[in-house]
Design an enzyme around this catalytic site. Sequence first.
Site, PDB file in Angstrom:
ATOM      1  CG  ASN A   8      64.882  60.443 -15.928  1.00  0.00           C
ATOM      2  OD1 ASN A   8      65.691  59.517 -15.895  1.00  0.00           O
ATOM      3  ND2 ASN A   8      64.019  60.668 -14.944  1.00  0.00           N
ATOM      4  CE  LYS A  10      60.997  58.755 -15.792  1.00  0.00           C
ATOM      5  NZ  LYS A  10      59.647  58.943 -15.316  1.00  0.00           N
ATOM      6  CG  HIS A  92      62.955  61.294 -10.619  1.00  0.00           C
ATOM      7  ND1 HIS A  92      61.891  60.435 -10.513  1.00  0.00           N
ATOM      8  CD2 HIS A  92      62.820  61.918 -11.809  1.00  0.00           C
ATOM      9  CE1 HIS A  92      61.143  60.536 -11.612  1.00  0.00           C
ATOM     10  NE2 HIS A  92      61.700  61.431 -12.416  1.00  0.00           N
ATOM     11  CD  GLU A 162      60.751  65.594 -13.163  1.00  0.00           C
ATOM     12  OE1 GLU A 162      60.797  65.509 -14.380  1.00  0.00           O
ATOM     13  OE2 GLU A 162      61.062  64.670 -12.404  1.00  0.00           O
ATOM     14  N   GLY A 168      54.662  60.717 -16.044  1.00  0.00           N
ATOM     15  CA  GLY A 168      54.256  59.444 -16.647  1.00  0.00           C
ATOM     16  C   GLY A 168      52.763  59.278 -16.840  1.00  0.00           C
TER      17      GLY A 168
HETATM   18  P1  PGA Z   1      57.746  61.736 -18.098  1.00  0.00           P
HETATM   19  O1  PGA Z   1      58.871  61.623 -16.981  1.00  0.00           O
HETATM   20  O2  PGA Z   1      58.198  62.770 -19.089  1.00  0.00           O
HETATM   21  O3  PGA Z   1      57.677  60.355 -18.712  1.00  0.00           O
HETATM   22  O4  PGA Z   1      56.480  62.140 -17.417  1.00  0.00           O
HETATM   23  C1  PGA Z   1      59.519  62.768 -16.500  1.00  0.00           C
HETATM   24  C2  PGA Z   1      60.452  62.420 -15.375  1.00  0.00           C
HETATM   25  O5  PGA Z   1      60.150  61.512 -14.596  1.00  0.00           O
HETATM   26  O6  PGA Z   1      61.531  63.039 -15.223  1.00  0.00           O
END
Ligand code: PGA
Length: 245
Positions: A8, A10, A92, A162, A168
């Site tokens: 992902n 973002k 998400h 998630e 994050g």
């Molecule tokens: P992350 O994000 O691996 O940076 O924690 C995962 C996501 O938001 O899909």
Amino acid sequence: MKYILASNWKANFTFEEAKIWFESIGSKYNEVRNEVRIIAAVPYVYVHYLSSYGIVDVFAQNVSHVKQGAFTGEVTVSMLKSVNCKGCIVGHSERRHIFGENDDIINKKILSLQENSMEIIFCIGEKLEERKEGKTKEVLFNQIVNGLKDFERFDLLIVAYEPVWAIGTGVPIEIPDLIDAENFIRKIFKDNFNIDNLTLLYGGSVDKEFVKKIKQETTMNGALIGSASWKPDGFIQIIDNFINA
Ligand code: PGA
């Protein structure tokens, strides 16, 4: 077992960075495609160009809940379909909690993707306070049942669990808690939709070590990965660790 590692992106990557990522991961994927499916969920502006690489499957990270018309700034499912986008992330936590998307909007997006036979990575997960209050199962149940109202094409569905507090933060969920959530989610799909082969990913601070645990210690189908997947070398290490685990 069907395995998926989804990156992902973002709101990151210039066009140059996007091309470099695709070249590196694309050549890696040629070696490993029989063992794991790689998906890249990229910003809208790159979907068309990157889909033409035809190697890694390109998904969008968002789509409008409206079909077409006078909706300035919206990108619709049929636009994505017309540029060979394979699917889209929906629900998400950043869209739910920063941009205020509720289950009703999420359901509209999912049904619109279904109508166009596009795949869906449907994200669900509880916030920290909900977990602390013992509401995790209730939150997951409601997100699933409301988000999938009138949904039938389970062959198009990939679910990503998630937990919001793990995204994050650098701290993924503990494995016993992940196993607990996995069992609960699979049971919801069995009991409510008679689905017993759900494709289920984990997301939230997945890194090169945690992917090994997902493969070795759970029966999840893979991971949705944010920051640890943004550098091609880092993602290649994740792919190798997952395959070799
Ligand atoms: P992350 O994000 O691996 O940076 O924690 C995962 C996501 O938001 O899909």
